[in-house]
Design a protein around this motif. Structure first.
Motif, mmCIF file in Angstrom:
data_model
loop_
_atom_site.group_PDB
_atom_site.id
_atom_site.type_symbol
_atom_site.label_atom_id
_atom_site.label_comp_id
_atom_site.label_asym_id
_atom_site.label_seq_id
_atom_site.Cartn_x
_atom_site.Cartn_y
_atom_site.Cartn_z
ATOM 1 N N ALA A 1 1.226 -1.486 0.056
ATOM 2 C CA ALA A 1 -0.059 0.142 0.186
ATOM 3 C C ALA A 1 1.082 1.441 0.149
ATOM 4 O O ALA A 1 0.855 2.503 -0.782
ATOM 5 N N SER A 2 1.778 0.792 0.692
ATOM 6 C CA SER A 2 3.023 2.217 0.362
ATOM 7 C C SER A 2 4.080 2.744 0.043
ATOM 8 O O SER A 2 4.446 3.694 -0.631
ATOM 9 N N TYR A 3 3.631 1.493 -1.473
ATOM 10 C CA TYR A 3 4.537 1.875 -2.530
ATOM 11 C C TYR A 3 4.152 3.200 -3.710
ATOM 12 O O TYR A 3 3.460 3.307 -4.310
ATOM 13 N N ASN A 4 5.495 4.316 -3.575
ATOM 14 C CA ASN A 4 5.034 5.178 -4.247
ATOM 15 C C ASN A 4 6.792 6.169 -4.651
ATOM 16 O O ASN A 4 7.194 6.571 -3.496
ATOM 17 N N PRO A 5 7.489 4.784 -5.425
ATOM 18 C CA PRO A 5 8.662 6.164 -5.610
ATOM 19 C C PRO A 5 8.818 7.088 -5.877
ATOM 20 O O PRO A 5 9.926 7.933 -5.129
ATOM 21 N N GLU A 6 8.050 8.099 -5.830
ATOM 22 C CA GLU A 6 8.598 9.653 -6.181
ATOM 23 C C GLU A 6 8.288 9.980 -4.844
ATOM 24 O O GLU A 6 9.262 10.911 -4.272
ATOM 25 N N ARG A 7 7.035 9.865 -4.093
ATOM 26 C CA ARG A 7 7.287 10.230 -2.911
ATOM 27 C C ARG A 7 8.077 9.865 -2.008
ATOM 28 O O ARG A 7 8.634 10.533 -1.016
ATOM 29 N N ARG A 8 8.640 8.214 -1.935
ATOM 30 C CA ARG A 8 9.635 8.373 -1.165
ATOM 31 C C ARG A 8 11.043 9.093 -0.778
ATOM 32 O O ARG A 8 11.798 9.123 -0.158
ATOM 33 N N LEU A 9 10.825 9.391 -2.294
ATOM 34 C CA LEU A 9 12.626 9.914 -2.485
ATOM 35 C C LEU A 9 12.387 11.809 -2.064
ATOM 36 O O LEU A 9 12.987 11.945 -1.280
ATOM 37 N N LEU A 10 11.458 12.306 -2.300
ATOM 38 C CA LEU A 10 11.023 13.429 -1.864
ATOM 39 C C LEU A 10 11.200 13.300 -0.335
ATOM 40 O O LEU A 10 11.163 14.165 0.037
ATOM 41 N N ASP A 11 10.344 12.666 0.293
ATOM 42 C CA ASP A 11 10.055 12.747 1.877
ATOM 43 C C ASP A 11 11.959 12.165 2.060
ATOM 44 O O ASP A 11 11.849 12.856 3.490
ATOM 45 N N ILE A 12 12.156 11.494 1.874
ATOM 46 C CA ILE A 12 14.487 11.062 2.291
ATOM 47 C C ILE A 12 14.480 12.478 2.536
ATOM 48 O O ILE A 12 15.834 12.978 2.605
ATOM 49 N N MET A 13 14.354 13.249 1.038
ATOM 50 C CA MET A 13 14.835 14.511 0.888
ATOM 51 C C MET A 13 14.506 15.776 1.974
ATOM 52 O O MET A 13 15.411 16.548 1.876
ATOM 53 N N GLN A 14 13.958 15.700 2.563
ATOM 54 C CA GLN A 14 13.341 16.170 3.546
ATOM 55 C C GLN A 14 13.457 16.076 4.793
ATOM 56 O O GLN A 14 14.774 16.943 5.146
ATOM 57 N N GLU A 15 14.601 15.326 5.346
ATOM 58 C CA GLU A 15 14.537 14.041 6.546
ATOM 59 C C GLU A 15 16.132 14.803 6.248
ATOM 60 O O GLU A 15 16.654 14.781 7.267
ATOM 61 N N SER A 16 16.962 14.339 5.153
ATOM 62 C CA SER A 16 18.313 15.074 4.715
ATOM 63 C C SER A 16 18.037 16.557 4.360
ATOM 64 O O SER A 16 17.559 16.957 4.789
ATOM 65 N N LYS A 17 19.944 16.587 4.641
ATOM 66 C CA LYS A 17 20.270 18.117 4.856
ATOM 67 C C LYS A 17 20.684 18.322 3.270
ATOM 68 O O LYS A 17 21.166 19.247 2.805
ATOM 69 N N PHE A 18 19.866 17.126 2.545
ATOM 70 C CA PHE A 18 20.285 17.792 1.052
ATOM 71 C C PHE A 18 18.446 18.585 0.580
ATOM 72 O O PHE A 18 17.597 18.162 0.885
ATOM 73 N N LYS A 19 19.022 19.726 -0.439
ATOM 74 C CA LYS A 19 18.013 20.524 -0.755
ATOM 75 C C LYS A 19 18.547 20.675 -2.257
ATOM 76 O O LYS A 19 19.449 21.027 -2.580
ATOM 77 N N PRO A 20 17.275 20.610 -2.680
ATOM 78 C CA PRO A 20 17.392 21.653 -4.528
ATOM 79 C C PRO A 20 17.893 22.393 -4.754
ATOM 80 O O PRO A 20 17.640 23.772 -4.196
ATOM 81 N N VAL A 21 18.256 22.550 -5.855
ATOM 82 C CA VAL A 21 19.529 23.446 -5.956
ATOM 83 C C VAL A 21 18.051 24.979 -6.953
ATOM 84 O O VAL A 21 17.188 24.220 -7.073
ATOM 85 N N THR A 22 18.714 25.977 -7.101
ATOM 86 C CA THR A 22 17.657 26.868 -7.623
ATOM 87 C C THR A 22 18.246 26.902 -9.892
ATOM 88 O O THR A 22 20.074 27.382 -10.084
ATOM 89 N N PRO A 23 17.658 26.420 -10.055
ATOM 90 C CA PRO A 23 18.589 25.942 -11.795
ATOM 91 C C PRO A 23 18.705 27.403 -12.281
ATOM 92 O O PRO A 23 18.501 28.385 -12.257
#
Length: 769
Positions: free
Chosen positions: A167-189
């Motif tokens: 039920a929790s299978y969501n490849p896109e959401r998984r990585l986005l959630d981990i990014m929020q928890e890590s120090k990794f933040k998206p760059v400004t293009p």
């Protein structure tokens, strides 16, 4: 017993076994808890127990080369054939790549796309979807799948294998959630620059690449990959890739490849229309197509047309990259190959050398020489030969020693021309050989633009332009510009100065002729190389940075280095360059020596462009005040006449480290007339020449050159060999410190000088007041 009774007995046996399991699992630790899954340990899959944040786990012995954790699923779970399963892994999210390699019907170690631990330093879950699980115990230790973590430890708490989608299978959401928890933040293009990652992207990689500021993903779209059987097109693989890229807002760079052995379908290579490239050294045919194969163009156009019909109007393509020849696809002749290029076609004959031994190539050479000389008497006079007719004309003789190519007259750096006639014959051959590759590139570009008139098209080239490669980067840029296309040069490493030498002929010719251009590494780069390559793209005004994703996402430190320097890729006005260096194409064809090393060393002193003889004849010197001669033994008399005319019009020609240069015929008088050979200046018309009476190794040469340039009001902000590289833009200085220590750099500009403290291995952008 009747058939009915057998069926009833079978059903009763199933009921007696209980309900068939839809999920099996293993919890790892000091003692594994096995519920339908076991995990053997040994060989390349040695693993050890651990406890992290209160959870038991096991990890692979990466320090000793064990990059796998093996898993065996109960034989009763699957019943053979193809099966759809979901494998959920609970892992500790430190940092590093990982994936699953599983037993599929056609491959016991089939790869899933590489995933990434992003550094949240928490326990996370990921679910892998497999549609063709075979699980017949064909891996090491009779396992069915293994977790692969190249070069790094990975800590695993639990593995579940299920026939139903969680039920929790969501490849896109998984990585986005981990990014929020890590120090990794998206760059400004950034704007105005293309940032391309190769090769391909899974859903989670697409999310990550987008967050890193990547604009596009490259894929090796070979003819073989879409038409493995004649007239049976299969676009499924690329349809899936396009779907992922569109979903996550990324563009696509399809690398359309025909000609290399791995890219051409087996059915074509086994047909009568295949004509393999033949080497002059051994007269052996390769599985790589000859560029003179008259049957090939119609098949190439058919492939391009089919690709354009399917994807051309989808709006997903950022640019099209063309792979036209060689082992991998660059616009060069075969060089080495091996490794993965042998996987599809099998082992084939390839090596550095001259690949023009097939009948069509020989005919082309003879016709070209007839066009040039008109009569066989004139050719024999120029070459010192005695051919009876043009039908008898042969290539210059080649020597082969121990099966390794040795050119005559050129292996690079070993040949000294004996006479003017042998030099002329050799130059005619090299000029034709390079020219044929340029013609082939021109045809590819023009054909592709028919189907992609409003899409950027890049010609892929590579190597360092030694004669056997058959590449003339200036001429390739010229035909690219003619077709409103660009050039991607594929030869960078981690050393900035050498990268500059390798790429700057393309950059200089691209700027002059109007072809856009981009840079790609030849293979892996180190952490310093990530910074150096970004600097080279900006300082050279390249439009595109290509990077193999593994060079960036393989470690937390590499990702941070890329993110830190990514903002410098914002497009600016091009740099101000007043100095050109003669790229001595003619001389290098005769004797490959001195220039690569000297050009590399000189970049630590000054910034400059290259001008080769093609650019010289097309008027490139009008864009420069200074031209330096730093290497070369020979030059065509027509070209030295162009130099003299440019000086007469106000140019400043400086000979530094070149004491003598002769025409191809051996005449030194034109060079002697240009310079005061005792040292110093010589006024010629409105311009002047400057002869520096030092050899290249003399420690007086570089300070003398810098002093002369500054005397002539040439901005030289650097001028010191110290591993710091400076490029002057209209309103800022762009500086690369390649040292491992802080450098206090003295910058000299007209009317002022100042000091800058430069961090180690860094780029600095300093405004000019």
């Amino acid at each position: 017993m009747t058939m009915r009774a057998l069926i009833l007995l079978f059903l009763f046996s199933l009921l007696s076994l209980g309900e068939v399991a839809y999920t099996v699992s293993i919890t790892l630790g000091d003692t594994n808890i096995e519920e339908g899954v076991s995990s053997p340990s040994g060989g390349d899959g040695v693993n050890f127990p651990a406890n992290i944040e209160g959870k038991s786990c096991r990890y692979n012995d990466a320090e000793n080369g064990s990059y796998y954790l093996y898993f065996k699923v109960s034989d009763s779970f699957l019943m053979g054939g193809k099966n759809e399963v979901y494998i959920t892994i609970e892992y500790y999210d430190d940092f590093g790549p990982f994936t699953i390699q599983y037993d599929a019907p056609d491959n016991p170690y089939k790869d899933l796309p590489m995933e990434l631990r992003l550094g949240s330093y928490k326990w996370q879950k990921i679910t892998f979807h497999i549609s063709d699980a075979h699980f017949a115990n064909r891996q090491n230790w009779q396992a069915d799948f293994r977790i692969y973590s190249p070069g790094t430890r990975i800590y695993i708490h639990k593995v579940e294998v299920s026939k139903e989608k969680p039920a929790s299978y969501n490849p896109e959401r998984r990585l986005l959630d981990i990014m929020q928890e890590s120090k990794f933040k998206p760059v400004t293009p950034v704007r105005g620059r293309e940032v391309t990652f190769g090769n391909d992207a899974s859903e989670s990689q697409a999310v990550l690449f987008k967050a890193l500021g990547v604009t596009s993903v490259e894929s090796y779209v070979t003819w073989e990959s879409v038409e493995p059987e004649k007239d049976k097109w299969n676009w499924e693989r690329w349809d899936k890739q396009v779907e992922i890229l569109q979903k996550y807002g990324l563009k696509w760079v399809p690398f359309l490849i025909v000609g290399p052995a791995y890219a051409t379908p087996k059915w074509f290579r086994e047909s009568k229309e295949h004509v393999g490239a033949v080497c002059l050294e051994h007269n052996i045919e390769s599985k790589i197509e000859s560029i003179w194969n008259p049957n090939l163009p119609k098949w190439i156009e058919r492939f391009i047309a089919a690709f354009a019909e399917r994807y051309g109007k989808m709006g997903v393509i950022e640019s099209v990259l063309l792979g036209i020849s060689g082992d991998y696809g660059e616009a060069i002749f075969p060089v080495w190959g091996g490794g993965w290029t042998f996987q599809i076609p099998g082992v084939y004959h390839t090596h550095p050398g001259y690949w023009c031994g097939d009948p069509y190539a020989r005919k082309s050479f003879r016709e070209a020489m007839k066009r040039k000389y008109g009569t066989i008497e004139k050719l024999n006079s120029a070459w010192g030969t005695s051919f009876d007719s043009f039908d008898d004309v042969e290539f210059p003789p080649l020597k082969v020693r121990g099966g390794i190519r040795e050119d005559a007259p050129t292996p690079p750096g070993e040949f000294e021309a004996k006479d003017a006639q042998s030099r002329r014959r050799w130059l005619d051959f090299v000029s034709w050989y390079r020219g044929e590759m340029t013609k082939w590139a021109d045809w590819w570009l023009a054909t592709t633009k028919k189907y992609f008139p409003n899409t950027e098209v890049y010609l892929c080239t590579g190597g360092d332009a030694v004669p056997p490669h058959g590449s003339d980067f200036a001429e390739q840029c010229k035909v690219s510009a003619k077709n409103k296309c660009g050039v991607r040069i594929t030869n960078e490493g981690s050393d900035y100065a050498f990268n500059f030498y390798l790429t700057h002929w393309v950059a200089s010719a691209g700027k002059f002729y109007g072809a856009f251009y981009g840079f790609e590494p030849a293979a892996g780069v180190n952490e310093k190389g990530i910074v150096a390559r970004i600097f080279n793209v900006v300082a050279s005004a390249a439009k595109q940075l290509h990077e193999y994703n593994s060079n960036i996402i393989s470690s937390e430190k590499r990702m941070e280095i890329f993110r830190t320097n990514y903002p410098y890729l914002e497009q600016t006005l091009p740099p101000k360059v007043d100095i050109a260096v003669l790229y001595p194409k003619t001389s290098l064809a005769i004797r490959w020596a001195d220039f690569p090393e000297r050009a590399t060393q000189l970049r630590d002193i000054i910034d400059y462009d290259f001008v080769d003889e093609s650019m010289l004849r097309d008027g490139a010197l009008k864009n420069y005040r200074f031209l330096l001669l730093i290497a070369g033994d020979f030059i065509e008399k027509e070209d030295i006449a162009i130099l003299k005319k440019w000086v007469e019009g106000g140019g400043i020609l400086i000979s530094c480290g070149v004491s003598q240069m002769a025409t191809v015929e051996g005449d030194t008088a034109p060079f002697d007339e240009l310079f005061n050979k005792e040292g110093g200046k010589k006024q010629i018309g409105k311009g002047k020449t400057i002869f520096l009476p030092f050899n290249w190794q003399d420690e007086k040469l570089i300070p003398s050159l810098v002093a002369k340039l500054r005397e002539e009001a040439c901005p030289v902000p650097d001028g010191v060999k110290d591993g710091v590289y400076v490029t002057l833009f209209p309103d800022f200085l762009f500086i690369l410190n390649t040292n491992d220590d802080v450098v206090n750099k003295i910058i000299n500009l007209p009317g002022k000088s100042f000091s800058l403290e430069l961090p180690p291995n860094s780029i600095t952008k300093h405004p000019i007041q």
